[in-house]
Design an enzyme around this catalytic site. Structure first.
Site, PDB file in Angstrom:
ATOM      1  N   LYS A 177       1.625  -3.307   1.246  1.00  0.00           N
ATOM      2  CA  LYS A 177       1.061  -4.607   1.648  1.00  0.00           C
ATOM      3  C   LYS A 177       0.038  -5.091   0.626  1.00  0.00           C
ATOM      4  CE  LYS A 177      -0.497  -3.038   5.627  1.00  0.00           C
ATOM      5  NZ  LYS A 177      -0.049  -1.618   5.562  1.00  0.00           N
ATOM      6  N   ARG A 225      -2.960  -6.343  13.777  1.00  0.00           N
ATOM      7  CA  ARG A 225      -2.628  -4.927  13.850  1.00  0.00           C
ATOM      8  C   ARG A 225      -2.220  -4.508  15.262  1.00  0.00           C
ATOM      9  NH1 ARG A 225      -4.182  -2.729   8.855  1.00  0.00           N
ATOM     10  NH2 ARG A 225      -4.257  -0.476   9.012  1.00  0.00           N
ATOM     11  N   ARG A 248      -1.920   8.785  -3.869  1.00  0.00           N
ATOM     12  CA  ARG A 248      -3.118   7.970  -4.071  1.00  0.00           C
ATOM     13  C   ARG A 248      -4.371   8.762  -3.702  1.00  0.00           C
ATOM     14  NH1 ARG A 248      -3.501   2.447  -0.918  1.00  0.00           N
ATOM     15  NH2 ARG A 248      -3.370   3.944   0.781  1.00  0.00           N
ATOM     16  N   ARG A 284      -9.042   7.818  -1.992  1.00  0.00           N
ATOM     17  CA  ARG A 284      -9.348   6.986  -0.809  1.00  0.00           C
ATOM     18  C   ARG A 284      -9.511   7.910   0.395  1.00  0.00           C
ATOM     19  NH1 ARG A 284      -5.967   1.716   1.395  1.00  0.00           N
ATOM     20  NH2 ARG A 284      -5.955   2.590   3.491  1.00  0.00           N
ATOM     21  N   ARG A 299      -2.657   7.630  11.243  1.00  0.00           N
ATOM     22  CA  ARG A 299      -2.431   6.218  10.878  1.00  0.00           C
ATOM     23  C   ARG A 299      -0.990   5.825  11.200  1.00  0.00           C
ATOM     24  NH1 ARG A 299      -4.289   6.545   4.840  1.00  0.00           N
ATOM     25  NH2 ARG A 299      -3.609   4.372   4.607  1.00  0.00           N
TER      26      ARG A 299
HETATM   27  P1  AP5 Z   1      -0.539  -0.196  -0.865  1.00  0.00           P
HETATM   28  O1  AP5 Z   1      -0.158  -1.443  -1.565  1.00  0.00           O
HETATM   29  O2  AP5 Z   1      -1.955   0.202  -0.816  1.00  0.00           O
HETATM   30  O3  AP5 Z   1       0.076  -0.215   0.596  1.00  0.00           O
HETATM   31  P2  AP5 Z   1      -0.573  -0.726   1.949  1.00  0.00           P
HETATM   32  O4  AP5 Z   1       0.551  -1.100   2.835  1.00  0.00           O
HETATM   33  O5  AP5 Z   1      -1.615  -1.731   1.648  1.00  0.00           O
HETATM   34  O6  AP5 Z   1      -1.198   0.641   2.418  1.00  0.00           O
HETATM   35  P3  AP5 Z   1      -2.616   0.993   3.015  1.00  0.00           P
HETATM   36  O7  AP5 Z   1      -2.763   2.463   2.856  1.00  0.00           O
HETATM   37  O8  AP5 Z   1      -3.667   0.100   2.487  1.00  0.00           O
HETATM   38  O9  AP5 Z   1      -2.321   0.632   4.510  1.00  0.00           O
HETATM   39  P4  AP5 Z   1      -3.137   0.717   5.794  1.00  0.00           P
HETATM   40  O10 AP5 Z   1      -2.465  -0.290   6.617  1.00  0.00           O
HETATM   41  O11 AP5 Z   1      -3.216   2.084   6.357  1.00  0.00           O
HETATM   42  O12 AP5 Z   1      -4.631   0.420   5.317  1.00  0.00           O
HETATM   43  P5  AP5 Z   1      -5.667  -0.732   5.630  1.00  0.00           P
HETATM   44  O13 AP5 Z   1      -6.550  -0.801   4.463  1.00  0.00           O
HETATM   45  O14 AP5 Z   1      -5.014  -1.956   6.110  1.00  0.00           O
HETATM   46  O15 AP5 Z   1       0.342   0.973  -1.500  1.00  0.00           O
HETATM   47  C1  AP5 Z   1       0.130   2.331  -1.134  1.00  0.00           C
HETATM   48  C2  AP5 Z   1       0.295   3.216  -2.393  1.00  0.00           C
HETATM   49  O16 AP5 Z   1       1.652   3.157  -2.810  1.00  0.00           O
HETATM   50  C3  AP5 Z   1      -0.541   2.745  -3.588  1.00  0.00           C
HETATM   51  O17 AP5 Z   1      -0.962   3.865  -4.317  1.00  0.00           O
HETATM   52  C4  AP5 Z   1       0.446   1.897  -4.409  1.00  0.00           C
HETATM   53  O18 AP5 Z   1       0.146   1.902  -5.764  1.00  0.00           O
HETATM   54  C5  AP5 Z   1       1.775   2.587  -4.115  1.00  0.00           C
HETATM   55  N1  AP5 Z   1       2.918   1.664  -4.070  1.00  0.00           N
HETATM   56  C6  AP5 Z   1       2.936   0.416  -3.532  1.00  0.00           C
HETATM   57  N2  AP5 Z   1       4.157  -0.131  -3.628  1.00  0.00           N
HETATM   58  C7  AP5 Z   1       4.947   0.803  -4.230  1.00  0.00           C
HETATM   59  C8  AP5 Z   1       6.335   0.835  -4.605  1.00  0.00           C
HETATM   60  N3  AP5 Z   1       7.150  -0.220  -4.386  1.00  0.00           N
HETATM   61  N4  AP5 Z   1       6.811   1.953  -5.175  1.00  0.00           N
HETATM   62  C9  AP5 Z   1       5.993   3.026  -5.399  1.00  0.00           C
HETATM   63  N5  AP5 Z   1       4.673   3.068  -5.083  1.00  0.00           N
HETATM   64  C10 AP5 Z   1       4.160   1.955  -4.494  1.00  0.00           C
HETATM   65  O19 AP5 Z   1      -6.480  -0.110   6.853  1.00  0.00           O
HETATM   66  C11 AP5 Z   1      -7.321   1.012   6.699  1.00  0.00           C
HETATM   67  C12 AP5 Z   1      -8.087   1.248   7.990  1.00  0.00           C
HETATM   68  O20 AP5 Z   1      -8.949   0.149   8.240  1.00  0.00           O
HETATM   69  C13 AP5 Z   1      -7.243   1.352   9.262  1.00  0.00           C
HETATM   70  O21 AP5 Z   1      -6.780   2.683   9.463  1.00  0.00           O
HETATM   71  C14 AP5 Z   1      -8.229   0.907  10.330  1.00  0.00           C
HETATM   72  O22 AP5 Z   1      -9.123   1.938  10.635  1.00  0.00           O
HETATM   73  C15 AP5 Z   1      -8.993  -0.193   9.615  1.00  0.00           C
HETATM   74  N6  AP5 Z   1      -8.382  -1.523   9.804  1.00  0.00           N
HETATM   75  C16 AP5 Z   1      -7.859  -2.320   8.829  1.00  0.00           C
HETATM   76  N7  AP5 Z   1      -7.427  -3.485   9.345  1.00  0.00           N
HETATM   77  C17 AP5 Z   1      -7.674  -3.412  10.688  1.00  0.00           C
HETATM   78  C18 AP5 Z   1      -7.417  -4.298  11.760  1.00  0.00           C
HETATM   79  N8  AP5 Z   1      -6.824  -5.498  11.593  1.00  0.00           N
HETATM   80  N9  AP5 Z   1      -7.802  -3.899  13.016  1.00  0.00           N
HETATM   81  C19 AP5 Z   1      -8.393  -2.714  13.222  1.00  0.00           C
HETATM   82  N10 AP5 Z   1      -8.655  -1.831  12.231  1.00  0.00           N
HETATM   83  C20 AP5 Z   1      -8.294  -2.176  10.963  1.00  0.00           C
HETATM   84 MG    MG Z   2      -3.676  -1.832   1.948  1.00  0.00          MG
END
Ligand code: AP5
Ligand code: MG
Length: 190
Positions: A16, A91, A130, A136, A147
């Site tokens: 994402k 979410r 990562r 992270r 997660r």
């Molecule tokens: P990346 O692009 O970072 O993927 P992502 O989907 O953004 O993954 P996240 O780990 O950020 O998702 P998340 O939903 O758990 O985290 P968030 O920050 O929203 O890619 C992942 C890795 O793969 C990277 O190393 C990238 O380089 C690699 N990659 C990408 N595409 C690739 C490809 N095509 N091929 C190979 N490699 C690839 O949330 C974190 C925490 O915050 C949550 O757990 C929660 O506690 C809180 N939170 C966030 N939003 C909310 C909300 N709305 N409500 C409540 N709590 C929330």
């Molecule tokens: Mg992300």
């Protein structure tokens, strides 16, 4: 470039953030990542960060009462006139209902919800990699497992929610980054 009002949906590690960065630049609209906002609040030691860290470390959703006001404020900022990309919000169903009302108030309907489809074993290995490379905090075995569980229970139902409203576009996120970006560019071009 094309205006866009997009929601990026998908499991943790599905790409994402990676794709939202590209499409935000392509369309010239802000990339709004609730996860990034929360991580920066934790790093700065703000009140929000102090409250959120416990949930983030556990891989649980941060309570809606902390997230909804943040989104209202961010979408109300001056730079969202020609669009935005939401990454990591909504979410759960409550957040999706809140977003509906907010976008109605703003008179800015969402163009589409992009679902990045990537198998569990692939997202797990991306996040573990990562974790090793960037450190992270939530990219460790135990937190990743939770997660994914939280995603299944609370976020995955949004796929049907948006599909029923014909707003959902699913993209194969298990391809090289550039190929996924190309598919997304075609979608935003309409
Ligand atoms: P990346 O692009 O970072 O993927 P992502 O989907 O953004 O993954 P996240 O780990 O950020 O998702 P998340 O939903 O758990 O985290 P968030 O920050 O929203 O890619 C992942 C890795 O793969 C990277 O190393 C990238 O380089 C690699 N990659 C990408 N595409 C690739 C490809 N095509 N091929 C190979 N490699 C690839 O949330 C974190 C925490 O915050 C949550 O757990 C929660 O506690 C809180 N939170 C966030 N939003 C909310 C909300 N709305 N409500 C409540 N709590 C929330
Ligand atoms: Mg992300």
């Amino acid at each position: 470039m094309a205006a866009a009002r997009l929601v990026f949906l998908g499991p943790p590690g599905s790409g994402k953030g990676t794709q939202a960065t590209q499409i935000s630049e392509f369309c010239g609209v802000p990339h709004i990542s609730t996860g990034a906002i929360l991580r920066s609040s934790v790093a700065q030691g703000t009140e929000l960060g102090k409250k959120a860290q416990f949930y983030m470390d556990a891989g649980e959703l941060v309570p809606d009462e902390l997230i909804l006001g943040l989104i209202r404020e961010r979408l109300g900022a001056d730079d969202t006139q020609s669009g935005w990309i939401l990454d990591g919000f909504p979410r759960n169903v409550e957040q999706a209902n809140f977003l509906d009302v907010l976008l109605q108030e703003m008179d800015q309907p969402c163009d589409c919800v992009v679902n990045l489809d990537v198998p569990d074993e692939v997202v797990v290995s991306r996040m573990l990699l990562r974790g090793e490379q960037e450190g992270r905090a939530d990219d460790n075995q135990a937190t990743i497992r939770n997660r994914l569980e939280v995603y299944r229970q609370q976020t995955e139902p949004l796929i049907a929610f948006y599909r029923n409203r014909q707003q959902l576009v699913s993209v194969d996120g298990n391809q090289p980054v550039d190929l996924v970006t190309e598919e997304l560019k075609k979608i935003v071009h309409g």
